[in-house]
Design a protein around this motif. Structure first.
Motif, PDB file in Angstrom:
ATOM      1  N   VAL A 171     -25.862   8.409 -43.905  1.00 30.66           N
ATOM      2  CA  VAL A 171     -26.991   8.694 -43.025  1.00 30.66           C
ATOM      3  C   VAL A 171     -28.256   8.010 -43.542  1.00 30.66           C
ATOM      4  N   ASP A 172     -28.474   8.034 -44.862  1.00 27.69           N
ATOM      5  CA  ASP A 172     -29.636   7.366 -45.444  1.00 27.69           C
ATOM      6  C   ASP A 172     -29.605   5.864 -45.149  1.00 27.69           C
ATOM      7  N   LYS A 173     -28.419   5.267 -45.251  1.00 30.53           N
ATOM      8  CA  LYS A 173     -28.294   3.831 -45.004  1.00 30.53           C
ATOM      9  C   LYS A 173     -28.543   3.512 -43.537  1.00 30.53           C
ATOM     10  N   VAL A 174     -27.933   4.317 -42.648  1.00 32.52           N
ATOM     11  CA  VAL A 174     -28.110   4.066 -41.214  1.00 32.52           C
ATOM     12  C   VAL A 174     -29.569   4.216 -40.815  1.00 32.52           C
TER      13      VAL A 174
ATOM     14  N   ASP B  39     -19.448   9.510 -35.856  1.00 37.35           N
ATOM     15  CA  ASP B  39     -18.342  10.378 -36.262  1.00 37.35           C
ATOM     16  C   ASP B  39     -18.841  11.545 -37.106  1.00 37.35           C
ATOM     17  N   VAL B  40     -19.804  11.264 -38.007  1.00 34.86           N
ATOM     18  CA  VAL B  40     -20.361  12.330 -38.836  1.00 34.86           C
ATOM     19  C   VAL B  40     -21.091  13.350 -37.971  1.00 34.86           C
ATOM     20  N   VAL B  41     -21.927  12.853 -37.039  1.00 31.24           N
ATOM     21  CA  VAL B  41     -22.694  13.750 -36.168  1.00 31.24           C
ATOM     22  C   VAL B  41     -21.771  14.639 -35.355  1.00 31.24           C
ATOM     23  N   VAL B  42     -20.758  14.023 -34.761  1.00 33.50           N
ATOM     24  CA  VAL B  42     -19.848  14.781 -33.906  1.00 33.50           C
ATOM     25  C   VAL B  42     -19.095  15.830 -34.706  1.00 33.50           C
ATOM     26  N   SER B  43     -18.630  15.459 -35.903  1.00 36.67           N
ATOM     27  CA  SER B  43     -17.882  16.415 -36.718  1.00 36.67           C
ATOM     28  C   SER B  43     -18.768  17.569 -37.172  1.00 36.67           C
TER      29      SER B  43
ATOM     30  N   LEU C  27     -29.540  16.320 -39.138  1.00 35.01           N
ATOM     31  CA  LEU C  27     -28.250  16.082 -39.777  1.00 35.01           C
ATOM     32  C   LEU C  27     -28.399  16.041 -41.294  1.00 35.01           C
ATOM     33  N   LYS C  28     -29.449  15.380 -41.776  1.00 34.33           N
ATOM     34  CA  LYS C  28     -29.683  15.310 -43.220  1.00 34.33           C
ATOM     35  C   LYS C  28     -29.915  16.703 -43.799  1.00 34.33           C
TER      36      LYS C  28
ATOM     37  N   SER D  46     -22.724  -6.870 -36.907  1.00 35.85           N
ATOM     38  CA  SER D  46     -21.501  -6.069 -36.850  1.00 35.85           C
ATOM     39  C   SER D  46     -21.558  -4.912 -37.816  1.00 35.85           C
ATOM     40  N   ILE D  47     -22.091  -5.164 -39.016  1.00 36.18           N
ATOM     41  CA  ILE D  47     -22.226  -4.111 -40.015  1.00 36.18           C
ATOM     42  C   ILE D  47     -23.136  -3.006 -39.504  1.00 36.18           C
ATOM     43  N   LEU D  48     -24.244  -3.388 -38.871  1.00 31.19           N
ATOM     44  CA  LEU D  48     -25.180  -2.395 -38.341  1.00 31.19           C
ATOM     45  C   LEU D  48     -24.498  -1.497 -37.337  1.00 31.19           C
ATOM     46  N   LEU D  49     -23.768  -2.097 -36.408  1.00 31.01           N
ATOM     47  CA  LEU D  49     -23.119  -1.297 -35.381  1.00 31.01           C
ATOM     48  C   LEU D  49     -21.949  -0.504 -35.952  1.00 31.01           C
ATOM     49  N   SER D  50     -21.270  -1.057 -36.959  1.00 31.22           N
ATOM     50  CA  SER D  50     -20.202  -0.305 -37.620  1.00 31.22           C
ATOM     51  C   SER D  50     -20.761   0.930 -38.312  1.00 31.22           C
ATOM     52  N   CYS D  51     -21.931   0.786 -38.952  1.00 27.83           N
ATOM     53  CA  CYS D  51     -22.601   1.936 -39.563  1.00 27.83           C
ATOM     54  C   CYS D  51     -22.913   2.986 -38.508  1.00 27.83           C
ATOM     55  N   LEU D  52     -23.373   2.521 -37.350  1.00 27.50           N
ATOM     56  CA  LEU D  52     -23.703   3.444 -36.267  1.00 27.50           C
ATOM     57  C   LEU D  52     -22.460   4.211 -35.813  1.00 27.50           C
ATOM     58  N   LEU D  53     -21.334   3.499 -35.685  1.00 26.26           N
ATOM     59  CA  LEU D  53     -20.101   4.169 -35.262  1.00 26.26           C
ATOM     60  C   LEU D  53     -19.676   5.216 -36.281  1.00 26.26           C
ATOM     61  N   SER D  54     -19.790   4.889 -37.561  1.00 25.91           N
ATOM     62  CA  SER D  54     -19.443   5.851 -38.610  1.00 25.91           C
ATOM     63  C   SER D  54     -20.363   7.062 -38.572  1.00 25.91           C
ATOM     64  N   TRP D  55     -21.649   6.797 -38.337  1.00 24.91           N
ATOM     65  CA  TRP D  55     -22.624   7.890 -38.274  1.00 24.91           C
ATOM     66  C   TRP D  55     -22.325   8.815 -37.101  1.00 24.91           C
TER      67      TRP D  55
END
Length: 221
Positions: free
Chosen positions: A83-86, A20-24, A62-63, A9-18
């Motif tokens: 991004v580094d964590k993902v 949002d960053v990419v889209v923004s 992105l980085k 769940s944490i992995l996929l939650s990180c992906l969802l957060s990432w």
């Protein structure tokens, strides 16, 4: 096993957060379903498939973009750290989603990212799933999960039941037994990422810190 499911769940939650960053950063409004946004952002050659290379290239871009827009004296931004964590966990996420194991993510496989996002909502299935898993693992019925109970959950019996329940909600493989095997391989990969030699009590306790918000060494219902 709840610890292992929570890692997923944490992995996929990180992906969802990432995402949002990419889209923004690309100034694209997230109006479409999440799986469509992911395909739009990452599928650079527009073949309706996402490869590991395309994800890697997108993360590198992105980085670089985040690095050029921040003050070097202030250190890495929160988004840069995310991004580094993902980036560490992308291979694990990719393996979970790649149902046909062709080393590409299709539109159908990406639907599980959307399904996961929807399951986190109040009426979603993740809440019921976690409740059911808690009931399986809480062997002394004290509404708390200890490290010992989490370690016992690695036994084949509980693992089979839990894999079946997860598969019901996220049928990313043809059967729960196949999903159980893939989840096991993913956890081996996670050991490589975290540097753990084995799933023992010490690294289970360390992993517990992801979920244990009050630091009492237990997971409460």
């Amino acid at each position: 096993m709840l610890l292992r499911v929570s890692f997923a769940s944490i992995l996929l939650s990180c992906l969802l957060s990432w995402i949002d960053v990419v889209v923004s950063q690309n100034q694209q409004p997230k109006l479409q379903p999440l799986d469509q946004v992911l395909m739009m952002v990452l599928d650079s050659d527009k073949d309706s498939k996402i490869t590991r290379g395309e994800i890697s290239d997108s993360m590198t871009m992105l980085k670089n973009l985040l690095g050029s827009s921040q003050d070097p004296s202030s250190g890495p931004s929160e988004n840069s750290q995310l991004v580094d964590k993902v980036e560490l966990y992308v291979p694990l996420i990719f393996q979970l989603l790649d149902a046909n194991e062709d080393d590409k993510l299709s539109k159908t496989e990406l639907k599980y990212v959307l399904k996961f996002e929807q399951s986190l909502k109040k009426s979603g299935g993740m809440r019921d799933l976690i409740r059911d898993l808690f009931g399986i693992l809480d062997t002394n019925n004290d509404d708390l999960l200890s490290v010992v109970e989490l370690m016992r959950s690695a036994a084949d019996g509980p693992l089979t039941v839990i894999a079946s329940r997860v598969h019901e909600l996220f049928p990313m493989r043809s059967s729960s037994s196949e999903f159980k095997g893939v989840l096991g391989m993913t956890m081996v990969m996670l050991q490589g990422v975290t540097g753990a030699d084995d799933w023992n009590e010490d690294n289970a306790r360390e992993g517990l810190r992801w979920i244990d918000s009050d630091g009492d060494g237990m997971i409460s219902r």
